[in-house]
Every structure is written in C-alpha cells, then in structure tokens.
Write a protein that holds these residues in place. Structure first.
Motif, PDB file in Angstrom:
ATOM      1  N   GLU A   1       0.828  -1.203   0.000  1.00 21.55           N
ATOM      2  CA  GLU A   1       0.000   0.000   0.000  1.00 21.55           C
ATOM      3  C   GLU A   1       0.866   1.259   0.000  1.00 21.55           C
ATOM      4  O   GLU A   1       0.556   2.238  -0.686  1.00 21.55           O
ATOM      5  N   LEU A   2       1.956   1.248   0.755  1.00 17.03           N
ATOM      6  CA  LEU A   2       2.867   2.393   0.756  1.00 17.03           C
ATOM      7  C   LEU A   2       3.412   2.620  -0.647  1.00 17.03           C
ATOM      8  O   LEU A   2       3.432   3.754  -1.139  1.00 17.03           O
ATOM      9  N   LYS A   3       3.838   1.563  -1.323  1.00 15.60           N
ATOM     10  CA  LYS A   3       4.364   1.687  -2.685  1.00 15.60           C
ATOM     11  C   LYS A   3       3.294   2.257  -3.607  1.00 15.60           C
ATOM     12  O   LYS A   3       3.572   3.164  -4.415  1.00 15.60           O
ATOM     13  N   ALA A   4       2.065   1.771  -3.496  1.00 11.74           N
ATOM     14  CA  ALA A   4       0.974   2.271  -4.341  1.00 11.74           C
ATOM     15  C   ALA A   4       0.732   3.762  -4.081  1.00 11.74           C
ATOM     16  O   ALA A   4       0.526   4.538  -5.027  1.00 11.74           O
ATOM     17  N   LYS A   5       0.766   4.182  -2.818  1.00 15.44           N
ATOM     18  CA  LYS A   5       0.583   5.604  -2.490  1.00 15.44           C
ATOM     19  C   LYS A   5       1.705   6.457  -3.079  1.00 15.44           C
ATOM     20  O   LYS A   5       1.460   7.536  -3.601  1.00 15.44           O
ATOM     21  N   VAL A   6       2.939   5.960  -2.964  1.00 11.92           N
ATOM     22  CA  VAL A   6       4.086   6.706  -3.488  1.00 11.92           C
ATOM     23  C   VAL A   6       3.958   6.851  -5.006  1.00 11.92           C
ATOM     24  O   VAL A   6       4.181   7.933  -5.560  1.00 11.92           O
TER      25      VAL A   6
ATOM     26  N   PHE B   1      11.804   1.541  10.205  1.00 14.95           N
ATOM     27  CA  PHE B   1      11.490   0.242   9.612  1.00 14.95           C
ATOM     28  C   PHE B   1      10.208  -0.323  10.222  1.00 14.95           C
ATOM     29  O   PHE B   1      10.049  -0.395  11.431  1.00 14.95           O
ATOM     30  N   GLY B   2       9.284  -0.682   9.346  1.00 15.76           N
ATOM     31  CA  GLY B   2       8.008  -1.225   9.783  1.00 15.76           C
ATOM     32  C   GLY B   2       6.932  -0.165   9.962  1.00 15.76           C
ATOM     33  O   GLY B   2       5.751  -0.488  10.049  1.00 15.76           O
ATOM     34  N   LYS B   3       7.358   1.090  10.014  1.00 18.93           N
ATOM     35  CA  LYS B   3       6.419   2.212  10.175  1.00 18.93           C
ATOM     36  C   LYS B   3       6.775   3.330   9.200  1.00 18.93           C
ATOM     37  O   LYS B   3       6.581   4.500   9.487  1.00 18.93           O
ATOM     38  N   GLU B   4       7.309   2.960   8.045  1.00 21.46           N
ATOM     39  CA  GLU B   4       7.775   3.940   7.070  1.00 21.46           C
ATOM     40  C   GLU B   4       6.638   4.850   6.627  1.00 21.46           C
ATOM     41  O   GLU B   4       5.489   4.445   6.550  1.00 21.46           O
ATOM     42  N   ARG B   5       7.040   6.067   6.341  1.00 22.87           N
ATOM     43  CA  ARG B   5       6.133   7.027   5.716  1.00 22.87           C
ATOM     44  C   ARG B   5       6.708   7.352   4.336  1.00 22.87           C
ATOM     45  O   ARG B   5       7.843   6.993   4.033  1.00 22.87           O
ATOM     46  N   GLN B   6       5.928   8.066   3.545  1.00 25.11           N
ATOM     47  CA  GLN B   6       6.373   8.356   2.186  1.00 25.11           C
ATOM     48  C   GLN B   6       7.712   9.085   2.160  1.00 25.11           C
ATOM     49  O   GLN B   6       8.528   8.854   1.271  1.00 25.11           O
ATOM     50  N   LYS B   7       7.973   9.944   3.126  1.00 29.53           N
ATOM     51  CA  LYS B   7       9.230  10.691   3.140  1.00 29.53           C
ATOM     52  C   LYS B   7      10.440   9.811   3.461  1.00 29.53           C
ATOM     53  O   LYS B   7      11.570  10.221   3.260  1.00 29.53           O
ATOM     54  N   ASP B   8      10.214   8.592   3.947  1.00 28.34           N
ATOM     55  CA  ASP B   8      11.298   7.688   4.335  1.00 28.34           C
ATOM     56  C   ASP B   8      11.791   6.813   3.191  1.00 28.34           C
ATOM     57  O   ASP B   8      12.735   6.042   3.363  1.00 28.34           O
ATOM     58  N   VAL B   9      11.141   6.899   2.031  1.00 32.73           N
ATOM     59  CA  VAL B   9      11.463   6.002   0.922  1.00 32.73           C
ATOM     60  C   VAL B   9      11.627   6.776  -0.383  1.00 32.73           C
ATOM     61  O   VAL B   9      11.157   7.904  -0.525  1.00 32.73           O
TER      62      VAL B   9
ATOM     63  N   LEU C   1      10.694   0.277  -3.873  1.00 29.69           N
ATOM     64  CA  LEU C   1      10.815   1.318  -2.852  1.00 29.69           C
ATOM     65  C   LEU C   1      12.139   1.107  -2.154  1.00 29.69           C
ATOM     66  O   LEU C   1      12.470  -0.005  -1.749  1.00 29.69           O
ATOM     67  N   HIS C   2      12.901   2.165  -2.011  1.00 30.31           N
ATOM     68  CA  HIS C   2      14.205   2.129  -1.345  1.00 30.31           C
ATOM     69  C   HIS C   2      14.086   2.827  -0.001  1.00 30.31           C
ATOM     70  O   HIS C   2      13.584   3.950   0.088  1.00 30.31           O
ATOM     71  N   HIS C   3      14.522   2.151   1.063  1.00 30.36           N
ATOM     72  CA  HIS C   3      14.598   2.784   2.383  1.00 30.36           C
ATOM     73  C   HIS C   3      15.735   3.798   2.373  1.00 30.36           C
ATOM     74  O   HIS C   3      16.881   3.424   2.138  1.00 30.36           O
ATOM     75  N   LYS C   4      15.444   5.045   2.646  1.00 29.88           N
ATOM     76  CA  LYS C   4      16.514   6.041   2.793  1.00 29.88           C
ATOM     77  C   LYS C   4      17.306   5.747   4.058  1.00 29.88           C
ATOM     78  O   LYS C   4      18.486   6.068   4.150  1.00 29.88           O
ATOM     79  N   HIS C   5      16.651   5.149   5.036  1.00 31.58           N
ATOM     80  CA  HIS C   5      17.243   4.763   6.322  1.00 31.58           C
ATOM     81  C   HIS C   5      16.339   3.691   6.915  1.00 31.58           C
ATOM     82  O   HIS C   5      15.249   3.433   6.389  1.00 31.58           O
ATOM     83  N   TYR C   6      16.786   3.070   8.000  1.00 30.58           N
ATOM     84  CA  TYR C   6      15.974   2.035   8.636  1.00 30.58           C
ATOM     85  C   TYR C   6      15.439   2.469  10.004  1.00 30.58           C
ATOM     86  O   TYR C   6      14.928   1.648  10.756  1.00 30.58           O
ATOM     87  N   MET C   7      15.527   3.732  10.313  1.00 30.22           N
ATOM     88  CA  MET C   7      15.065   4.200  11.628  1.00 30.22           C
ATOM     89  C   MET C   7      13.562   4.019  11.813  1.00 30.22           C
ATOM     90  O   MET C   7      13.099   3.886  12.938  1.00 30.22           O
TER      91      MET C   7
END
Length: 120
Positions: free
Chosen positions: A23-28, A56-64, A48-54
């Motif tokens: 769902e996050l990928k679809a939103k992005v 992880f599991g609760k990523e938002r659009q700005k984190d990827v 989707l690429h994690h900019k960081h893992y801080m």
C-alpha cells in the motif's frame, strides 16, 4: 514491547511482502508518478528504497524513494558507505579510532564510491 528476535533478513523479507508495504508503494506511485526518482525511467520495474531504517516497519512516504533496480542498487551502496563513515566518526568521538584510521577509511570510501566496488 518485546524485541523481535527473528533474523534481520527474515523480518525484512516479510515486511516488503506485507500489505502495508504494498500500500505504501501504491501511495508513493500515485503521488510521485510511475517513474524512477533518479533516472526518471518510466518503463522500468520500480522498487521502494529505504533512505534509512530508523522507521522500519512504520515507514512514511518521506522515508522512501521510488527507484528502478539499477538506481536502487546504487542507492543501497551509498547508504552503506554513509553508514561506514558514521560508524568511524562515532568510534573517533569515543576515542576508539585514530585520526589516521579515519583518513584511511575516508580514502577507501571515496575509492569505492568512485570506482563502483562498494558492496550494497
């Protein structure tokens, strides 16, 4: 909350197959368009690429970042190199790394960044 003791690779593999991640990928894609955010390829498979893992599991659009496979590999290398430098700086600050060791690491990081031999 109890710490998840499963191996990192297992947790990562499960997470990127989860409904949350899909769902996050679809939103992005809806927000940013179906193209790589680095090379702008529109016909490539996208990850989707994690900019960081801080988060992880609760990523938002700005984190990827939305990236093609080639740009994703390069982004993973860049993140790994940044981690090496941060780790060396932390050791230096704690007195566990000499300035000379840091200079050697810096030249190694630069060489890997410029000749493509860094591990992703």
């Amino acid at each position: 909350m109890a710490r998840d003791r499963r191996p990192w690779r297992q947790r990562y593999a499960e997470h990127i197959q989860s409904p949350y991640w899909r769902e996050l990928k679809a939103k992005v894609i809806r927000r940013r368009g179906h193209k790589c955010e680095r090379c702008f390829c529109e016909s490539c498979p996208l990850d989707l690429h994690h900019k960081h893992y801080m988060t992880f599991g609760k990523e938002r659009q700005k984190d990827v970042e939305l990236l093609c496979r080639e740009c994703h590999r390069e982004a993973d290398k860049e993140r790994a190199l940044r981690g090496m430098v941060r780790s060396a700086m932390s050791r230096l600050e704690r007195g566990r790394e000499s300035k000379r060791d840091l200079e050697i690491l810096s030249s190694t990081v630069w060489r890997k960044a410029t000749d493509g031999t860094a591990q992703g």
